[in-house]
Motif scaffolding. Structure first.
Motif, short mmCIF file in Angstrom:
data_model
loop_
_atom_site.label_atom_id
_atom_site.label_comp_id
_atom_site.label_asym_id
_atom_site.label_seq_id
_atom_site.Cartn_x
_atom_site.Cartn_y
_atom_site.Cartn_z
N ASN A 188 0.84 -1.19 0.00
CA ASN A 188 0.00 0.00 0.00
C ASN A 188 0.88 1.25 0.00
OD1 ASN A 188 -2.52 1.20 -0.09
ND2 ASN A 188 -2.73 1.32 2.12
N TRP A 189 0.32 2.37 -0.40
CA TRP A 189 1.09 3.61 -0.56
C TRP A 189 1.77 4.06 0.73
CZ3 TRP A 189 0.22 8.20 2.06
CH2 TRP A 189 -0.96 8.26 2.81
N ASP A 190 1.19 3.73 1.87
CA ASP A 190 1.79 4.12 3.15
C ASP A 190 2.49 2.95 3.83
OD1 ASP A 190 -0.50 2.70 3.73
OD2 ASP A 190 -1.26 4.10 5.24
N GLY A 205 6.97 -2.91 -5.57
CA GLY A 205 5.59 -2.70 -5.99
C GLY A 205 4.85 -1.78 -5.02
N VAL A 206 4.17 -0.79 -5.58
CA VAL A 206 3.43 0.18 -4.76
C VAL A 206 2.03 0.37 -5.34
CG1 VAL A 206 3.42 2.50 -3.77
CG2 VAL A 206 5.61 1.40 -4.31
N ASP A 207 1.02 0.22 -4.50
CA ASP A 207 -0.33 0.62 -4.87
C ASP A 207 -0.42 2.12 -4.60
OD1 ASP A 207 -0.81 -1.97 -5.55
OD2 ASP A 207 -2.28 -2.38 -3.99
N ASP A 242 18.31 -0.54 -5.23
CA ASP A 242 18.70 -0.66 -6.64
C ASP A 242 17.69 -1.51 -7.40
OD1 ASP A 242 20.24 -0.19 -8.90
OD2 ASP A 242 21.51 -1.94 -8.58
N LYS A 243 16.41 -1.19 -7.17
CA LYS A 243 15.30 -1.89 -7.83
C LYS A 243 14.35 -0.85 -8.42
CE LYS A 243 16.40 -5.93 -5.78
NZ LYS A 243 16.77 -7.19 -6.47
N PRO A 244 13.76 -1.12 -9.59
CA PRO A 244 12.79 -0.18 -10.15
C PRO A 244 11.47 -0.20 -9.39
CG PRO A 244 12.96 -2.13 -11.53
CD PRO A 244 14.01 -2.27 -10.47
N ILE A 245 10.82 0.94 -9.38
CA ILE A 245 9.49 1.08 -8.79
C ILE A 245 8.44 0.67 -9.81
CG2 ILE A 245 7.78 2.70 -7.85
CD1 ILE A 245 10.16 2.32 -5.98
N LEU A 246 7.48 -0.14 -9.38
CA LEU A 246 6.35 -0.54 -10.22
C LEU A 246 5.07 -0.17 -9.48
CD1 LEU A 246 5.12 -2.09 -12.65
CD2 LEU A 246 5.31 -4.18 -11.28
N PHE A 247 4.24 0.66 -10.10
CA PHE A 247 2.94 0.95 -9.51
C PHE A 247 2.00 -0.23 -9.81
CE2 PHE A 247 3.20 5.91 -9.39
CZ PHE A 247 4.11 5.81 -8.34
N THR A 248 1.94 -1.16 -8.87
CA THR A 248 1.12 -2.36 -9.04
C THR A 248 -0.37 -2.02 -9.16
OG1 THR A 248 1.55 -2.60 -6.65
CG2 THR A 248 2.63 -4.15 -8.12
N GLU A 249 -0.75 -0.88 -8.63
CA GLU A 249 -2.06 -0.27 -8.90
C GLU A 249 -1.88 1.24 -8.90
OE1 GLU A 249 -5.11 -1.39 -6.09
OE2 GLU A 249 -4.54 -3.51 -6.14
N ASP A 292 13.87 6.98 -15.25
CA ASP A 292 14.51 5.70 -15.58
C ASP A 292 14.44 4.68 -14.46
OD1 ASP A 292 16.34 6.82 -13.82
OD2 ASP A 292 17.97 6.96 -15.28
N TRP A 293 14.13 5.13 -13.22
CA TRP A 293 13.99 4.21 -12.08
C TRP A 293 12.55 3.73 -11.91
CZ3 TRP A 293 10.58 6.64 -8.89
CH2 TRP A 293 10.56 8.05 -8.93
N PHE A 294 11.69 4.14 -12.80
CA PHE A 294 10.26 3.81 -12.72
C PHE A 294 9.90 2.83 -13.83
CE2 PHE A 294 5.77 4.66 -13.78
CZ PHE A 294 5.20 4.36 -12.55
N ALA A 295 9.35 1.67 -13.46
CA ALA A 295 9.09 0.60 -14.42
C ALA A 295 7.76 0.75 -15.16
CB ALA A 295 9.13 -0.75 -13.72
N GLY A 296 6.80 1.46 -14.57
CA GLY A 296 5.47 1.59 -15.16
C GLY A 296 4.41 1.20 -14.15
N GLY A 297 3.21 0.83 -14.63
CA GLY A 297 2.15 0.52 -13.68
C GLY A 297 0.91 -0.04 -14.33
#
Length: 334
Positions: A188-190, A205-207, A242-249, A292-297
């Protein structure tokens, strides 16, 4: 002179080898489980919006927040919530060259928040661990069988993770013996700042239901300002591991004050505000999609029967048949 040229070329090649190639952005939709088998009629709109990924979401069910047994993959569930349904959805989407994240989720009766799941004694904690392992390993097998690109090992389970960290480390090890693709977890975001096992996964992964504006109809500029208190923290976690962020939602409802508490799914809210939904979504794209550190969502949420959902009287999250669908399409197809 010749020696200089050789050294220059060697240095150039060395720098190229060290730089990471840009990752293809994950332009995803959260493909909602339904009663139905899906076909081209249902997958064409996914292609039309420009998506290259879909999250497939089978479900398990808990009677209440302190109940240890997860019911899953039964004949009483909707087709799309089961293993067979998940496989059929994946096969239908694969025909359209859509990549897959398998994202099994838990539903607690009466819509209780999964982050608050907590057992009352050690016996029940152990029973929950056994039950959750059965649930998630079932879908690790499905992900491996279908060669899904990503498996999400849990969604918004903060208290379970906090109370039983050793279990989660062991679970990840077990999952890796079954599934050989990329792993994430949907915090979750928090919650994501405290998740203890990012180093063992491939994506953070971040919602992404971060509050970004308290205005009734937030402008794009309002939301971009609102992101500045969250974005540096998100980036720092990416850098730490050293991992990309993915907005899982990610996503917003078409209601007034949509950027204030974006996680709210309260059906008592009756307002309609499509401009706010479009502006908050565009601001999110502008802030993150070129990093570049953001993978998408994965936009929340996308129903199979495109022609029967969303529209000008719908104030829920789906972008379908609303102005925000064009916003998403403009970024996904760019």
């Amino acid at each position: 002179m010749r020696l200089f040229v050789v050294l220059f070329v060697s240095l150039l090649l060395s720098n190229c080898a060290m730089s990471k190639p840009p990752l293809e952005k994950i332009n995803g939709v959260s493909f909602v489980a339904s009663r139905d088998i899906v076909n081209e009629t249902h997958t064409n709109p996914v292609v039309n919006v420009g998506a290259n990924y879909a999250a497939i979401m089978p479900f398990g069910f808990l009677k209440n927040l302190d109940h240890p047994e997860i019911t899953h993959n039964t004949e009483r569930q909707w087709f799309g919530e089961t293993r067979a349904g998940g496989k059929q959805y994946i096969e239908a989407l694969r025909k359209k060259n859509i990549k897959i994240m398998v994202k099994p989720q838990i539903w607690v009766w009466n819509g209780e928040f999964t982050g608050n799941i907590k057992m009352t004694n050690e016996e029940n904690w152990k029973a929950l661990e056994v039950s959750y392992s059965s649930f998630i390993l079932e879908y690790a097998e499905l992900a491996q069988e279908t060669k899904a690109e990503i498996l999400c090992i849990g969604t918004e389970l903060e208290n379970f993770v906090k109370e039983r960290p050793d279990y989660w480390h062991d679970l990840i090890t077990k999952i890796k013996t079954i599934y050989k693709g990329k792993l994430t977890y949907a915090a979750n975001w928090d919650e994501f700042k405290r998740t203890p096992f990012w180093g063992e996964l491939d994506f953070i992964g971040v919602d992404a239901y971060f509050p970004v504006s308290e205005k009734q109809t937030p402008s794009i500029a309002d939301c971009k300002i609102g992101w500045q208190k969250h974005k540096p923290v998100i980036k720092s976690i990416s850098k730490t591991y050293d991992k990309p962020i993915l907005f899982t939602e990610y996503g917003y409802r078409s209601v007034d004050f949509t950027g204030k508490e974006p996680w709210q799914s309260d059906h008592t809210l009756k307002s309609l505000n499509f401009e706010g939904q479009s502006n908050t979504t565009q601001a999110l794209f502008e802030e993150f999609w070129d990093e570049d550190w953001f993978a998408g969502g994965f936009v929340w949420k996308w129903f199979h029967a495109h022609d029967k959902v969303g529209g000008d009287q719908d104030n829920q999250f789906t972008p379908q048949n609303k102005p925000v669908e064009t916003v998403i399409q403009s970024f996904y197809k760019s």
